[in-house]
Scaffold this active site. Structure first.
Site, mmCIF file in Angstrom:
data_model
loop_
_atom_site.group_PDB
_atom_site.id
_atom_site.type_symbol
_atom_site.label_atom_id
_atom_site.label_comp_id
_atom_site.label_asym_id
_atom_site.label_seq_id
_atom_site.Cartn_x
_atom_site.Cartn_y
_atom_site.Cartn_z
ATOM 1 N N ARG A 105 0.815 -1.021 -0.021
ATOM 2 C CA ARG A 105 0.035 -0.118 -0.093
ATOM 3 C C ARG A 105 0.725 1.148 0.014
ATOM 4 O O ARG A 105 2.032 1.542 0.793
ATOM 5 C CB ARG A 105 -0.765 0.115 1.240
ATOM 6 C CG ARG A 105 -1.816 1.302 1.413
ATOM 7 C CD ARG A 105 -2.997 1.326 0.273
ATOM 8 N NE ARG A 105 -3.814 2.359 0.810
ATOM 9 C CZ ARG A 105 -3.921 3.524 0.717
ATOM 10 N NH1 ARG A 105 -2.669 4.128 0.010
ATOM 11 N NH2 ARG A 105 -4.850 4.309 0.855
ATOM 12 N N GLU A 132 -11.379 5.266 -5.339
ATOM 13 C CA GLU A 132 -11.516 3.685 -5.554
ATOM 14 C C GLU A 132 -11.929 3.374 -6.921
ATOM 15 O O GLU A 132 -12.476 3.855 -7.571
ATOM 16 C CB GLU A 132 -12.649 3.320 -4.385
ATOM 17 C CG GLU A 132 -12.180 3.730 -2.874
ATOM 18 C CD GLU A 132 -11.121 2.954 -2.366
ATOM 19 O OE1 GLU A 132 -10.839 1.891 -2.989
ATOM 20 O OE2 GLU A 132 -10.674 3.166 -1.270
ATOM 21 N N ARG A 143 -0.400 -5.844 4.658
ATOM 22 C CA ARG A 143 0.185 -5.208 3.449
ATOM 23 C C ARG A 143 1.302 -4.258 3.857
ATOM 24 O O ARG A 143 1.233 -3.528 4.672
ATOM 25 C CB ARG A 143 -0.746 -4.292 2.774
ATOM 26 C CG ARG A 143 -2.166 -4.831 2.129
ATOM 27 C CD ARG A 143 -2.961 -3.979 1.410
ATOM 28 N NE ARG A 143 -3.641 -3.134 2.400
ATOM 29 C CZ ARG A 143 -4.329 -1.963 2.113
ATOM 30 N NH1 ARG A 143 -4.945 -1.880 1.025
ATOM 31 N NH2 ARG A 143 -4.874 -1.171 3.009
#
Length: 228
Positions: A114, A122, A166
């Site tokens: 990330r 999004e 992540r």
């Protein structure tokens, strides 16, 4: 310099002691011998005072700036604050997931990353769906990483992973930071800023301010009421 003066003081002390010895052996020979004895004794006392002072000065100089002559730090005098420098590590692209997420092969293992300090619109959110400029941000990131000959990751000073496992990092494509490039093009906002993972915050905010000034993409007039 202090060492030389200290040696000279010691020599003076030895000479004074010899003079006192001579005075004692001649003290019965008259008034001048007594005066000589008094003078020699005074020289010895003065010399001892000077030697003591020089010795203290020499000890103090050995810990100047918190470092001994041997080169080791004296923790009672000096305490250095360690600063962890960031460094880039090589990785290999597996695929770009969306604007602010990529999957890389890192240290021989596949890992999703990330991008730190940024948030793009999004494209795959279960509730938000596809947001305006989301596809553009995804395409921009995909183009940068897929066309790059070299991919690198740079972790910041704090935690390296989020609650989803992540990796949290700055991603570089041929030396160019993807995080900053997205912000500069108005395809990402500066977001999720948590110390100490904010080394490049000012760089990103400067790029964001320029994108706003130029009204690029999410900062454009036609996007002003979209909630981006």
């Amino acid at each position: 310099m202090t060492e030389y003066l200290l040696s000279a003081g010691i020599c003076m002390a030895i000479v004074s002691i010899l003079l006192i010895g001579m005075a004692i052996s001649n003290v019965s020979k008259g008034q001048y011998a007594k005066r000589f004895f008094f003078f020699a004794t005074s020289c010895l006392v003065l010399t001892l005072v000077v030697v003591s002072s020089l010795s203290s000065s020499a000890n103090a100089s050995q810990t100047d700036n918190g470092v001994n002559r041997s080169g080791s730090e004296d923790p009672t005098v000096y305490s250095a604050t360690s600063t962890k420098k960031l460094h880039k590590e090589p990785a290999t692209l597996i695929k770009a997931i969306d604007g602010d997420t990529v999957k890389l092969m890192y240290k021989g293992q596949p890992m999703t990353f990330r991008l730190l300090l940024v948030d793009t619109p999004e494209t795959k959110h279960p509730k938000k769906g596809v947001e305006k400029y989301g596809p553009e941000a995804s395409a921009f990131t995909k183009k940068m990483v897929e066309n790059a000959n070299k991919i690198e990751v740079e972790f910041d000073k704090g935690q390296r992973t989020d609650k989803y496992g992540r990796g949290l990092a700055y991603i570089y494509a041929d030396g160019k930071m993807v995080n900053e490039a997205l912000v500069r093009q108005g395809l990402a906002k500066v977001a999720y800023v948590y110390k100490p993972n904010n080394t490049h915050e000012q760089l990103l905010r400067k790029s964001e301010a320029q994108a706003k000034k130029e009204k690029l993409n999410i900062w454009s007039e036609d996007n002003a009421d979209s909630g981006q």
